[in-house]
Design an enzyme around this catalytic site. Structure first.
Site, PDB file in Angstrom:
ATOM      1  N   GLY A  39      -1.784 -36.156  27.738  1.00 39.29           N
ATOM      2  CA  GLY A  39      -0.538 -36.877  27.145  1.00 39.29           C
ATOM      3  C   GLY A  39      -0.921 -37.899  26.208  1.00 39.29           C
ATOM      4  O   GLY A  39      -0.304 -38.878  25.844  1.00 39.29           O
ATOM      5  N   GLY A  40      -1.990 -37.702  25.237  1.00 37.85           N
ATOM      6  CA  GLY A  40      -2.329 -38.579  24.150  1.00 37.85           C
ATOM      7  C   GLY A  40      -2.759 -40.059  24.668  1.00 37.85           C
ATOM      8  O   GLY A  40      -2.792 -40.947  23.726  1.00 37.85           O
ATOM      9  N   SER A 120      -6.242 -31.684  27.261  1.00 33.41           N
ATOM     10  CA  SER A 120      -5.871 -32.764  26.114  1.00 33.41           C
ATOM     11  C   SER A 120      -6.774 -34.377  26.632  1.00 33.41           C
ATOM     12  O   SER A 120      -7.973 -34.276  26.666  1.00 33.41           O
ATOM     13  CB  SER A 120      -4.578 -32.950  26.112  1.00 33.41           C
ATOM     14  OG  SER A 120      -4.016 -33.425  25.004  1.00 33.41           O
TER      15      SER A 120
END
Length: 474
Positions: A39-40, A120
């Protein structure tokens, strides 16, 4: 934190985890997969429906744990003069890993067979544990990194302090009191609403989708800081640091990662794309990228494309998608693997690579340029297959989808590979070991699962390798 700058959901009191165990009895403790969500470093959490570990645990006969950690300013603000050292998100992850190891026996897990897995930002976090966090070394056995955005270099501790200083100015602007004392007590007195409002004002208007492409003004961004505990090693792109021992791992990417990071695909202009290239890679590097021959054409040149009605992508957004896919994810992963390949061989540790290119009959994140009609396989779109939970984002809710027969077949194969590796990192993956990072072999999870032996050429590695080396040496 929110996906856009319009609000937020969540709570700073987030250090909880979720555990799934098979209902069947087992004579031996089971291998454990601890999943760190992505989620960055701004959004996400272990309770997203996609990460329900029931199928993975039952079908693979493993224990599945999903964790939460603090995000954004709450996870990374660094003000050492106030006793705020930052990297709280990384400390949260280590605390979760310690808890899992200490309590594995209680839920039928084997404390010596823990695989850390992430996607991610979760994959970035896993790579930091692998390469740059000595404290993590004794806590896990192996690692799985889905879509590790390894091409993003992290700020130093001093650079994160400077960035946090800038954010303190923003916080002062959102504090209605006439005096802004900038003390630790003042920070603690601020409401979560005020902190998140200030944070969101600094995000790209497109939220997480604009994290890698924002050719506008500099913004305060959040993420790990190199040189601040527990990250006492260097950039994970460079591989192992400070004598950290090699561990077995899986690392892979999706065919069109960058589609997720094209903020408004139907609006992206050639001018904005070229500005971004120049900002990201300097003028000489940008020119090399634009003229690079990949797959029989100039894949990173907007002039190579026309309007694509199926994906609603402009020529520039198609070039951007390829540049992000290869320059931020696929090629940097090969770059890291190249630098540790000899260490892995000498230590007798296996490494495995994959590409996910299966077109689902549903649109996981609801993005127009990643829809089934687009034929783009975007960032995060492998997750419903890994966990075998077919979902489609509609508004703010994930809606269950049936999936095609081929979707179901590939999902079973992927869950089997991920859990098999966790149970036996040497033999459980089910596909050949990576012999050469550029040539693989990589397993391509598509309708017909096959091996790929020319990944370096496919992702333009010859053009990206010197640019990554230059960035790493600055």
């Amino acid at each position: 934190a929110p996906p856009t700058a319009t609000g937020f959901v969540g709570d700073e009191d987030c250090l909880y985890l979720n555990v799934w165990t098979p209902t069947s009895k087992s004579k031996k403790p089971r291998a454990v997969i601890m999943y760190i969500p992505g989620g960055g470093f701004l959004v996400g959490g272990g309770t997203i429906p996609t990460y329900n570990g029931a199928y993975m645990a039952a079908s693979g006969n493993v224990v599945v744990v999903t964790v939460n950690y603090r995000l954004g300013a709450l996870g990374f603000l660094r003000q050492p003069g106030l006793g705020i050292q930052g990297n709280f998100a990384m400390q949260d992850q280590l605390a979760a890993l310690r808890w899992v190891r200490a309590n594995a026996d209680a839920f039928g897990g084997d404390r010596d067979k823990i695989t850390v897995m992430g996607e991610s930002a979760g994959a970035i976090s896993t790579s930091l544990m692998m390469f740059s966090e000595p404290e993590a070394v004794p806590l896990f056995r192996s690692a799985i990194m889905d879509s590790n955005i390894a091409g993003t270099l992290f700020p130093t501790a001093d650079e994160m302090t400077a960035s946090s200083d800038a954010f303190m100015d923003v916080l002062c602007n959102y504090d209605t009191r006439t005096r802004c004392p900038r003390t630790a007590d003042w920070l603690r007195s601020l409401s979560l609403q005020k902190i998140m409002t200030a944070q969101n004002s600094q995000l790209s208007p497109q939220g997480i989708h604009g994290l890698l492409f924002d050719p506008g003004l500099p913004r305060v961004t959040w993420g790990p800081a190199i040189g601040a505990a527990p990250i006492t090693g260097g950039q994970p792109l460079a591989g192992y640091h400070d004598g950290m021992p090699p561990k077995p791992f899986v690392m892979g990417h999706n065919k069109d990662e960058g589609g997720f990071f094209v903020p408004v695909p139907e609006w992206t202009t050639k001018l904005a794309y070229n500005i971004w290239l120049d900002q990201s890679y300097r003028r000489d590097g940008a020119n090399q990228i634009r003229t690079a021959e990949v797959g029989g054409g100039q894949a990173y040149n907007a002039d190579s494309f026309g309007w694509d009605s199926a994906s609603q992508m402009t020529p520039a957004s198609q070039a951007l998608m390829h540049a992000i896919t290869d320059g931020k994810v696929a090629a940097p992963n090969i770059f890291t693997e190249e630098r540790i390949a000899e260490q892995m061989r000498d230590a007798g540790m296996p490494m495995y690579g994959y590409q996910f290119s299966k077109q689902a009959n549903f649109n996981y994140q609801g993005l127009v340029d990643c829809s089934p009609k687009s034929h783009n396989i975007c960032h995060s779109y492998e997750l419903p297959f890994v966990f075998n939970n077919f979902l489609q984002l509609e508004g703010t809710d994930y809606v269950p989808m049936p999936g095609s027969k081929s979707d179901q077949r590939v999902a079973r194969a992927m869950t089997r590979a991920w859990t098999g590796f966790a149970k036996d990192p040497r033999n459980g993956w089910g596909y050949p070991e990576m012999v050469d990072p550029k040539r693989g072999p990589y397993v391509d999870f598509n309708t017909d699962i096959r091996l790929v032996r020319d990944m370096g050429d496919r992702v333009g590695y010859p053009v990206w390798e010197p640019l990554l080396q230059d960035a790493l040496s600055r």
